[in-house]
Design a protein around this motif. Structure first.
Motif, PDB file in Angstrom:
ATOM      1  N   MET A   1       0.499  -1.149  -0.086  1.00 22.00           N
ATOM      2  CA  MET A   1      -0.324  -0.251  -0.187  1.00 22.00           C
ATOM      3  C   MET A   1       0.719   1.394   0.212  1.00 22.00           C
ATOM      4  N   ARG A   2       1.751   1.364  -0.815  1.00 18.71           N
ATOM      5  CA  ARG A   2       2.856   2.417  -0.755  1.00 18.71           C
ATOM      6  C   ARG A   2       2.289   3.215  -1.795  1.00 18.71           C
ATOM      7  N   SER A   3       0.995   3.285  -3.230  1.00 25.89           N
ATOM      8  CA  SER A   3       0.315   4.287  -3.419  1.00 25.89           C
ATOM      9  C   SER A   3       0.463   5.690  -3.290  1.00 25.89           C
ATOM     10  N   PRO A   4       0.592   6.858  -3.828  1.00 26.00           N
ATOM     11  CA  PRO A   4       0.926   7.830  -3.340  1.00 26.00           C
ATOM     12  C   PRO A   4      -0.618   8.348  -2.627  1.00 26.00           C
ATOM     13  N   GLN A   5      -1.676   7.667  -3.228  1.00 27.26           N
ATOM     14  CA  GLN A   5      -3.189   8.127  -3.321  1.00 27.26           C
ATOM     15  C   GLN A   5      -2.923   7.294  -1.758  1.00 27.26           C
ATOM     16  N   PHE A   6      -2.846   6.257  -1.225  1.00 26.69           N
ATOM     17  CA  PHE A   6      -3.010   5.977  -0.447  1.00 26.69           C
ATOM     18  C   PHE A   6      -2.120   6.444   1.028  1.00 26.69           C
ATOM     19  N   SER A   7      -1.304   7.134   0.725  1.00 35.28           N
ATOM     20  CA  SER A   7      -0.428   8.107   1.558  1.00 35.28           C
ATOM     21  C   SER A   7      -0.908   9.527   2.076  1.00 35.28           C
ATOM     22  N   SER A   8      -1.807   9.788   0.885  1.00 31.81           N
ATOM     23  CA  SER A   8      -2.315  11.447   0.891  1.00 31.81           C
ATOM     24  C   SER A   8      -3.576  10.678   1.969  1.00 31.81           C
ATOM     25  N   LEU A   9      -4.411   9.625   1.832  1.00 36.67           N
ATOM     26  CA  LEU A   9      -5.177   9.493   2.203  1.00 36.67           C
ATOM     27  C   LEU A   9      -5.259   9.093   3.843  1.00 36.67           C
ATOM     28  N   VAL A  10      -3.664   9.226   4.029  1.00 36.99           N
ATOM     29  CA  VAL A  10      -2.919   8.465   6.195  1.00 36.99           C
ATOM     30  C   VAL A  10      -3.251  10.186   6.689  1.00 36.99           C
ATOM     31  N   ILE A  11      -2.227  10.851   5.658  1.00 43.30           N
ATOM     32  CA  ILE A  11      -2.076  12.257   5.782  1.00 43.30           C
ATOM     33  C   ILE A  11      -3.489  13.254   6.068  1.00 43.30           C
ATOM     34  N   LEU A  12      -4.132  12.458   5.577  1.00 45.84           N
ATOM     35  CA  LEU A  12      -5.919  13.947   5.560  1.00 45.84           C
ATOM     36  C   LEU A  12      -6.008  13.364   7.129  1.00 45.84           C
ATOM     37  N   ILE A  13      -6.227  11.937   6.908  1.00 53.53           N
ATOM     38  CA  ILE A  13      -6.912  11.539   8.309  1.00 53.53           C
ATOM     39  C   ILE A  13      -6.068  12.163   9.918  1.00 53.53           C
ATOM     40  N   VAL A  14      -4.987  11.881   9.513  1.00 53.83           N
ATOM     41  CA  VAL A  14      -4.259  12.471  10.704  1.00 53.83           C
ATOM     42  C   VAL A  14      -4.036  13.750  11.093  1.00 53.83           C
ATOM     43  N   LEU A  15      -4.747  14.498   9.507  1.00 54.17           N
ATOM     44  CA  LEU A  15      -4.889  16.438   9.902  1.00 54.17           C
ATOM     45  C   LEU A  15      -5.468  16.239   9.959  1.00 54.17           C
ATOM     46  N   LEU A  16      -7.435  16.098   9.405  1.00 52.24           N
ATOM     47  CA  LEU A  16      -8.998  15.581  10.285  1.00 52.24           C
ATOM     48  C   LEU A  16      -8.990  15.656  11.770  1.00 52.24           C
ATOM     49  N   ALA A  17      -7.944  14.429  12.126  1.00 55.58           N
ATOM     50  CA  ALA A  17      -7.655  13.998  13.475  1.00 55.58           C
ATOM     51  C   ALA A  17      -7.250  15.347  14.319  1.00 55.58           C
ATOM     52  N   VAL A  18      -6.280  15.941  13.500  1.00 57.30           N
ATOM     53  CA  VAL A  18      -5.496  16.825  14.363  1.00 57.30           C
ATOM     54  C   VAL A  18      -6.480  18.187  14.487  1.00 57.30           C
ATOM     55  N   PHE A  19      -7.023  18.451  13.500  1.00 59.53           N
ATOM     56  CA  PHE A  19      -7.830  19.639  13.996  1.00 59.53           C
ATOM     57  C   PHE A  19      -8.758  19.163  14.408  1.00 59.53           C
ATOM     58  N   ALA A  20      -9.729  18.351  14.533  1.00 63.09           N
ATOM     59  CA  ALA A  20     -10.696  18.157  15.149  1.00 63.09           C
ATOM     60  C   ALA A  20     -10.432  17.952  16.960  1.00 63.09           C
ATOM     61  N   ILE A  21      -8.924  17.468  17.217  1.00 61.16           N
ATOM     62  CA  ILE A  21      -9.081  17.140  18.332  1.00 61.16           C
ATOM     63  C   ILE A  21      -8.779  19.001  19.152  1.00 61.16           C
ATOM     64  N   ALA A  22      -7.884  19.941  17.898  1.00 59.55           N
ATOM     65  CA  ALA A  22      -8.064  21.114  18.814  1.00 59.55           C
ATOM     66  C   ALA A  22      -8.760  22.197  18.298  1.00 59.55           C
ATOM     67  N   ASP A  23      -9.852  21.809  17.442  1.00 60.92           N
ATOM     68  CA  ASP A  23     -11.066  22.901  17.787  1.00 60.92           C
ATOM     69  C   ASP A  23     -12.105  22.049  17.536  1.00 60.92           C
ATOM     70  N   ALA A  24     -13.181  21.827  18.738  1.00 65.10           N
ATOM     71  CA  ALA A  24     -14.422  20.681  18.445  1.00 65.10           C
ATOM     72  C   ALA A  24     -15.323  21.522  17.336  1.00 65.10           C
ATOM     73  N   ASN A  25     -15.821  22.301  16.587  1.00 62.76           N
ATOM     74  CA  ASN A  25     -15.857  23.400  16.284  1.00 62.76           C
ATOM     75  C   ASN A  25     -15.758  22.502  14.881  1.00 62.76           C
ATOM     76  N   PHE A  26     -14.339  22.080  14.598  1.00 64.74           N
ATOM     77  CA  PHE A  26     -13.761  21.506  13.856  1.00 64.74           C
ATOM     78  C   PHE A  26     -14.925  20.239  12.771  1.00 64.74           C
ATOM     79  N   LEU A  27     -16.080  19.812  13.625  1.00 67.27           N
ATOM     80  CA  LEU A  27     -16.837  18.708  13.321  1.00 67.27           C
ATOM     81  C   LEU A  27     -18.321  19.231  13.329  1.00 67.27           C
ATOM     82  N   SER A  28     -18.502  20.314  13.399  1.00 65.81           N
ATOM     83  CA  SER A  28     -19.897  20.719  14.311  1.00 65.81           C
ATOM     84  C   SER A  28     -20.188  20.754  12.768  1.00 65.81           C
ATOM     85  N   PRO A  29     -21.498  20.123  12.714  1.00 68.39           N
ATOM     86  CA  PRO A  29     -22.436  20.424  11.505  1.00 68.39           C
ATOM     87  C   PRO A  29     -22.310  21.701  10.135  1.00 68.39           C
ATOM     88  N   LEU A  30     -22.378  22.387  10.499  1.00 68.07           N
ATOM     89  CA  LEU A  30     -22.064  23.903  10.623  1.00 68.07           C
ATOM     90  C   LEU A  30     -20.299  24.005   9.643  1.00 68.07           C
TER      91      LEU A  30
END
Ligand SMILES: Nc1ncnc2c1ncn2[C@@H]1O[C@H](COP(=O)(O)OP(=O)(O)OP(=O)(O)O)[C@@H](O)[C@H]1O
Ligand SMILES: [Mg+2]
Lengths: 316, 258
Positions: free
Chosen positions: A1-30
């Motif tokens: 699973m070394r394909s570029p889109q896969f590594s990008s996906l992993v990083i996207l998930i990490v980024l989303l997690a970081v933002f979500a932890i840093a600010d609760a509003n990040f995952l708010s419906p709005l």
């Protein structure tokens, strides 16, 4: 699973997690609704750009076309008294013409797409400024079939979605099919990988490229219309700088700037990533003026990662 | 029987007259070696035959019929398959996709360029072909061409030409950059193809190879064909001297006399 889109996906998930932890509003419906409203506009252009880059060319005039198309359409309606359907058709023809000129000059005269589309950027942006005398057009407040079709909105629970999201999803599926499963996709990759080899096998490389330039231009115009309908206004400077943002989305997703290797899934991940970075760093309190620094650093980090993975893959 | 005949082909690039006037005939089941120094016009000649660019003047006949070759597709449809010097493969595509590039097996043919590739058939045909050429043991049809060695790439390009059962197979310096074993593989292939009744036009700088596989030799110099001989009726030294334009055998006699 070394394909570029896969590594990008992993990083996207990490980024989303970081933002979500840093600010609760990040995952708010709005906030999610907000991100999903902006996503299709650049994302749709990025789909065309992915195909074009895979064929070994790129288009810097997309941001300007994004601005010009709605300006022309709305001028025709407001000042020319044309029916909106006729005006939209005129806008479509304009985008086709711009793409065809880009493609013809690049393939038949043999000037690099960087120079051709850079000049086209100036011509198109200049045209938008000139015909509007630099002023944004009067606000646009006539709901109708086309407005609903391109920029209508609907609620699912507390989430608010625009129809443009369906356009993005539909066009993404089409692009995935064309690039990875259709005969045309085989040709596009082959042309970007080794044009002479493709031509030697009877692949009409120039025609394919011209059509891809047209497609990219049309998608940029479509995105511009969606945006203009959504905010009920058309500005001659709309879309300034979008060309670079779109190219960033595409290469961050793992498509090679040099052609031959393209991934639509990667581009979708790249579009989501840039969108959430722009949104997230504002939420976590990075000063507005500083945030391009972050965006630039993250893009660079992604590209370095892709390059390293590529090297590793070549070695093993 | 005559398969391919060229008459007075001419081609200029601006002021460079790459092809001044070339005429020759290629017969069925014959291997003709096209020789000449760098820049003699060999690649230009075969690019004209394979439709990479149009000639300025001159006629091409296939099996006695005058044809016009305006594109690579035209040449392929006439049964002329070419393996170019400047690599014929797209490195970012898999072996299977390269083998069928431009002639992809598809479902729902009426969809034109949007027709879905028949991936199963693509893979099966590719594997079968690799097996036939004798390089199946290590190569996977799904592997990217960029992961292959130069010799493996050459074998792929050659098997592609074979697969479409071309009447005429043109090889532009096929043994360049190849190891000893791979070179023998290519030469063996040339003989096999001839024995199967195809005609081969072989461009090479290696005269030893010519004497191993060719039936006839054509020498070009500065855009013109300067000599045409059967392999049986000539020898290495003579051919070498024709290529360079210097009379080497005379030179040799002179030095021996001293
Ligand atoms: N596309 C082109 N544009 C301009 N000049 C060209 C082009 N292709 C070939 N030439 C010129 O035409 C002449 C013949 O070139 P060609 O490639 O046919 O030589 P060749 O016999 O194949 O040489 P080599 O053994 O080095 O491959 C050379 O002088 C070359 O510089
Ligand atoms: Mg050559």
């Amino acid at each position: 699973m070394r394909s570029p889109q896969f590594s990008s996906l992993v990083i996207l998930i990490v980024l989303l997690a970081v933002f979500a932890i840093a600010d609760a509003n990040f995952l708010s419906p709005l906030n999610i609704s907000n991100m999903m409203a902006f996503l299709p506009e650049l994302g749709i252009i990025a789909l065309g750009m992915t195909l074009l880059l895979t064929a070994g060319e790129f288009d810097l005039s997309v941001g300007a076309v994004f601005g010009l198309a709605p300006v022309v359409v709305m001028l025709l309606v407001q000042n020319g008294g044309f029916d909106i359907g006729v005006a939209l058709l005129a806008g479509l023809l304009l985008c086709i013409a711009i793409g065809a000129i880009n493609g013809l000059i690049v393939t038949k005269i043999g000037i690099s797409s960087f120079l051709v589309t850079l000049s086209m950027l100036l011509v198109v942006r200049g045209a938008a400024l000139y015909i509007t005398q630099g002023f944004p057009l009067k606000s646009w407040n006539q709901p109708g079939f086309f407005v609903t079709l391109l920029a209508g909105s609907f609620n699912i629970g507390t989430f608010r979605f625009y129809t443009s999201l369906w356009w993005f999803i539909g066009l993404s599926l089409l692009a995935i099919y064309v690039l990875h499963y259709a005969k045309l996709g085989n040709w596009i990759s082959a042309i970007g990988s080794n044009r002479n080899a493709a031509v030697a096998r009877g692949v009409p490389a120039d025609a394919v490229k011209i059509w891809l330039f047209i497609l990219t231009s049309v998608l940029a115009g479509l995105a511009g219309m969606i945006s203009a309908f959504r905010i009920s206004a058309a500005s001659p400077v709309a879309g300034t700088g979008y060309e670079l943002e779109v190219i960033a989305m595409v290469v961050v997703g793992g498509t090679a700037l040099t052609g031959g290797r393209g991934t639509i899934l990667g581009t979708i991940v790249g579009a989501l990533m840039l969108r959430s970075i722009r949104n997230g760093i504002v939420l976590i309190g990075v000063p507005g003026l500083a945030y391009n620094i972050f965006v630039g650093v993250i893009i660079l980090a992604m590209l370095i990662l892709h390059a390293l993975l590529q090297k590793n893959a070549a070695r093993s | 029987m005559e398969v391919l005949r060229l008459q007075n082909l001419q081609k200029s690039f601006g002021s460079v007259r790459a092809l001044k006037s070339a005429s020759f005939t290629l017969n069925e089941g014959e291997v003709v070696a096209l020789l000449g120094d760098n820049g003699a016009g060999k690649s230009t000649l075969i690019k004209a035959i394979s439709g990479v660019f149009p000639v300025d003047r001159g006629d091409i006949y296939v099996r006695g019929q005058k044809v016009s070759i305006r594109s690579t597709r035209d040449a392929m449809d006439l049964g002329i398959e070419t393996i170019h010097q400047d690599t014929s493969l797209a490195p970012d595509l898999s072996i299977a996709r390269n083998l069928f590039l431009g002639r992809e097996p598809v479902n729902l043919k009426w969809l034109g360029v949007f027709a879905p590739l028949d991936l199963a058939r693509l893979r099966d045909a590719a594997s079968a072909l690799l097996k036939r050429v004798g390089i199946s043991k290590k190569l996977d049809a799904d592997a990217l061409v960029s992961t292959l060695s130069g010799g493996e790439r050459q074998s792929i390009a050659i098997s592609r030409a074979m697969q479409f059962a071309a009447k005429v197979i043109i090889l532009d310096e096929p043994t360049n950059n190849l190891g000893v074993e791979e070179t023998h593989g290519v030469l063996r292939f040339v003989k096999e193809v001839r024995d199967a009744g195809h005609s081969v036009l072989l461009i090479t700088h290696n005269i030893h190879h010519v004497f191993q596989v060719a039936d006839r030799i054509i020498v070009m110099r500065r855009g013109e064909i300067v000599a045409e001989q059967t392999v049986a009726g000539t020898d290495l030294l003579t051919v070498e001297s024709i290529i360079t334009g210097a009379d080497m055998s005379a030179l040799l006699k002179e030095t021996r006399a001293k």
